[in-house]
Write a protein that holds these residues in place. Sequence first.
Motif, PDB file in Angstrom:
ATOM      1  N   UNK A  33       0.822  -1.213   0.000  1.00 44.96           N
ATOM      2  CA  UNK A  33       0.000   0.000   0.000  1.00 44.96           C
ATOM      3  C   UNK A  33       0.857   1.264   0.000  1.00 44.96           C
ATOM      4  N   UNK A  34       2.114   1.172   0.429  1.00 46.18           N
ATOM      5  CA  UNK A  34       3.004   2.332   0.357  1.00 46.18           C
ATOM      6  C   UNK A  34       3.370   2.635  -1.095  1.00 46.18           C
ATOM      7  N   UNK A  35       3.657   1.587  -1.874  1.00 50.99           N
ATOM      8  CA  UNK A  35       3.966   1.781  -3.290  1.00 50.99           C
ATOM      9  C   UNK A  35       2.776   2.396  -4.028  1.00 50.99           C
ATOM     10  N   UNK A  36       1.583   1.898  -3.717  1.00 50.21           N
ATOM     11  CA  UNK A  36       0.388   2.414  -4.382  1.00 50.21           C
ATOM     12  C   UNK A  36       0.110   3.851  -3.963  1.00 50.21           C
ATOM     13  N   UNK A  37       0.215   4.135  -2.677  1.00 53.28           N
ATOM     14  CA  UNK A  37      -0.081   5.481  -2.184  1.00 53.28           C
ATOM     15  C   UNK A  37       0.970   6.492  -2.636  1.00 53.28           C
ATOM     16  N   UNK A  38       2.230   6.051  -2.737  1.00 46.97           N
ATOM     17  CA  UNK A  38       3.307   6.992  -3.079  1.00 46.97           C
ATOM     18  C   UNK A  38       3.283   7.383  -4.548  1.00 46.97           C
ATOM     19  N   UNK A  39       3.193   6.399  -5.436  1.00 43.04           N
ATOM     20  CA  UNK A  39       3.297   6.730  -6.851  1.00 43.04           C
ATOM     21  C   UNK A  39       2.387   5.888  -7.751  1.00 43.04           C
ATOM     22  N   UNK A  40       2.047   4.678  -7.294  1.00 46.59           N
ATOM     23  CA  UNK A  40       1.263   3.794  -8.156  1.00 46.59           C
ATOM     24  C   UNK A  40      -0.119   4.332  -8.451  1.00 46.59           C
ATOM     25  N   UNK A  41      -0.773   4.818  -7.414  1.00 45.24           N
ATOM     26  CA  UNK A  41      -2.095   5.404  -7.590  1.00 45.24           C
ATOM     27  C   UNK A  41      -3.202   4.370  -7.661  1.00 45.24           C
ATOM     28  N   UNK A  49     -11.083  -0.622  -2.993  1.00 39.09           N
ATOM     29  CA  UNK A  49     -11.197  -1.940  -2.362  1.00 39.09           C
ATOM     30  C   UNK A  49      -9.815  -2.538  -2.108  1.00 39.09           C
ATOM     31  N   UNK A  50      -8.927  -2.451  -3.089  1.00 35.93           N
ATOM     32  CA  UNK A  50      -7.581  -3.011  -2.927  1.00 35.93           C
ATOM     33  C   UNK A  50      -6.836  -2.328  -1.784  1.00 35.93           C
ATOM     34  N   UNK A  51      -6.916  -0.999  -1.721  1.00 33.72           N
ATOM     35  CA  UNK A  51      -6.247  -0.280  -0.632  1.00 33.72           C
ATOM     36  C   UNK A  51      -6.838  -0.644   0.718  1.00 33.72           C
ATOM     37  N   UNK A  52      -8.154  -0.808   0.762  1.00 36.88           N
ATOM     38  CA  UNK A  52      -8.782  -1.227   2.016  1.00 36.88           C
ATOM     39  C   UNK A  52      -8.268  -2.589   2.454  1.00 36.88           C
ATOM     40  N   UNK A  53      -8.176  -3.529   1.508  1.00 38.55           N
ATOM     41  CA  UNK A  53      -7.701  -4.882   1.828  1.00 38.55           C
ATOM     42  C   UNK A  53      -6.300  -4.827   2.424  1.00 38.55           C
ATOM     43  N   UNK A  54      -5.398  -4.106   1.775  1.00 41.47           N
ATOM     44  CA  UNK A  54      -4.000  -4.087   2.224  1.00 41.47           C
ATOM     45  C   UNK A  54      -3.838  -3.379   3.559  1.00 41.47           C
ATOM     46  N   UNK A  55      -4.544  -2.279   3.765  1.00 40.28           N
ATOM     47  CA  UNK A  55      -4.425  -1.562   5.036  1.00 40.28           C
ATOM     48  C   UNK A  55      -5.123  -2.319   6.164  1.00 40.28           C
ATOM     49  N   UNK A  56      -6.279  -2.903   5.885  1.00 42.03           N
ATOM     50  CA  UNK A  56      -7.000  -3.670   6.899  1.00 42.03           C
ATOM     51  C   UNK A  56      -6.194  -4.877   7.347  1.00 42.03           C
ATOM     52  N   UNK A  57      -5.689  -5.644   6.394  1.00 42.97           N
ATOM     53  CA  UNK A  57      -4.907  -6.837   6.734  1.00 42.97           C
ATOM     54  C   UNK A  57      -3.634  -6.457   7.486  1.00 42.97           C
ATOM     55  N   UNK A  58      -2.995  -5.364   7.074  1.00 42.16           N
ATOM     56  CA  UNK A  58      -1.791  -4.898   7.770  1.00 42.16           C
ATOM     57  C   UNK A  58      -2.103  -4.556   9.222  1.00 42.16           C
ATOM     58  N   UNK A  59      -3.189  -3.807   9.445  1.00 44.58           N
ATOM     59  CA  UNK A  59      -3.538  -3.375  10.797  1.00 44.58           C
ATOM     60  C   UNK A  59      -3.848  -4.572  11.706  1.00 44.58           C
ATOM     61  N   UNK A  60      -4.631  -5.532  11.210  1.00 40.74           N
ATOM     62  CA  UNK A  60      -4.989  -6.685  12.039  1.00 40.74           C
ATOM     63  C   UNK A  60      -3.763  -7.565  12.295  1.00 40.74           C
ATOM     64  N   UNK A  61      -2.882  -7.702  11.308  1.00 42.65           N
ATOM     65  CA  UNK A  61      -1.664  -8.494  11.499  1.00 42.65           C
ATOM     66  C   UNK A  61      -0.774  -7.869  12.560  1.00 42.65           C
ATOM     67  N   UNK A  62      -0.613  -6.557  12.521  1.00 47.80           N
ATOM     68  CA  UNK A  62       0.164  -5.863  13.555  1.00 47.80           C
ATOM     69  C   UNK A  62      -0.472  -6.087  14.925  1.00 47.80           C
ATOM     70  N   UNK A  63      -1.780  -6.019  14.986  1.00 53.09           N
ATOM     71  CA  UNK A  63      -2.499  -6.259  16.240  1.00 53.09           C
ATOM     72  C   UNK A  63      -2.237  -7.670  16.763  1.00 53.09           C
ATOM     73  N   UNK A  64      -2.285  -8.665  15.887  1.00 54.90           N
ATOM     74  CA  UNK A  64      -2.069 -10.056  16.290  1.00 54.90           C
ATOM     75  C   UNK A  64      -0.638 -10.260  16.783  1.00 54.90           C
ATOM     76  N   UNK A  65       0.335  -9.741  16.049  1.00 54.32           N
ATOM     77  CA  UNK A  65       1.734  -9.885  16.454  1.00 54.32           C
ATOM     78  C   UNK A  65       1.964  -9.222  17.805  1.00 54.32           C
TER      79      UNK A  65
END
Length: 301
Positions: A33-41, A49-65
């Motif tokens: 999501x950093x690549x997409x947000x920075x320049x990919x667009x 939807x794709x950005x939601x998937x990547x940010x949501x999964x990242x947030x929950x994974x960080x929470x689990x770890x």
Amino acid sequence: MESTGGPYLNTAAVTSPVGIARLLQMTFGCTTFSLVAHQGGFSAAYGTFCMFVWTFCFAITVFIITCEFTHLHSCLSLSWGNFTAAFAMLATLMSITAAVIYPLYFVQVDCYPIGCEVRDFRIAASVFAGLLFVVYAAEVFLTRAKPGQVTSYMATVSGLLKIVQAFVACIIFGALVNDSQYGKYVAMQWCVAVYSFCFVVTVVVVAFSVTGKTALLWFPFERSVVIYTFGAVLLYMSAAVIWPVFCFDSKYGSPRRPGLCAKGKCPWDSQLVIAIFTYVNLLLYVLDLAYSQRIRFVSHL
């Protein structure tokens, strides 16, 4: 002074095979999501939807770890094993969907008109999106129930299938609202009722398993789930017969795609998607029923 920090930290949460997979999930998700947000667009509903998937999964994974590394999950009113197994399966399905959608709609071979730099960022994001799916699938593989092993229900084949069934139902609902003309006949509305009922009950089963509240119910949860799965098979069998008849039989609908239908706005396309995924979910419920005969529920893991 005697150290008091060690016992409170669970190093296996980041050094075990599952822990390493989760660290890779966090790394690949953040990179994507950093690549997409920075320049990919991204744009429109597909990109969002794709950005939601990547940010949501990242947030929950960080929470689990974080919870497993600090043992904070023991303070939560959750069946932790059920929660992590259910999320891993859901993240696998969501990440593979995003890994297909993003390059399909945003990646192109030529630089024109977006420019070579943007194109390269989008290709890189697509690669990391694919790697993200691989590491989530690896966690599902590592944490799945082994033969003879006492484990959480959501880690069993039947539990994992519940997540897939709900995900497929969401695809069906998406097609339904996309001008599927389901209100045209009462029989088609019956099919919508079947999809809705089975989705709601499946989500309730997952919710009770994840929260670990199955032991508090006044009825036998294990037997009730098996009975429901059998009922869902029958209901989906009726929908698998009724929906194609009222959509593709020449008496009620159209056996072929109308030539004047615009791409992406054709009811026939939505009806075809619903028909396909109706059969997919029917197969999933049949497999669920078969596997549910071989497992025992464990709600406290």
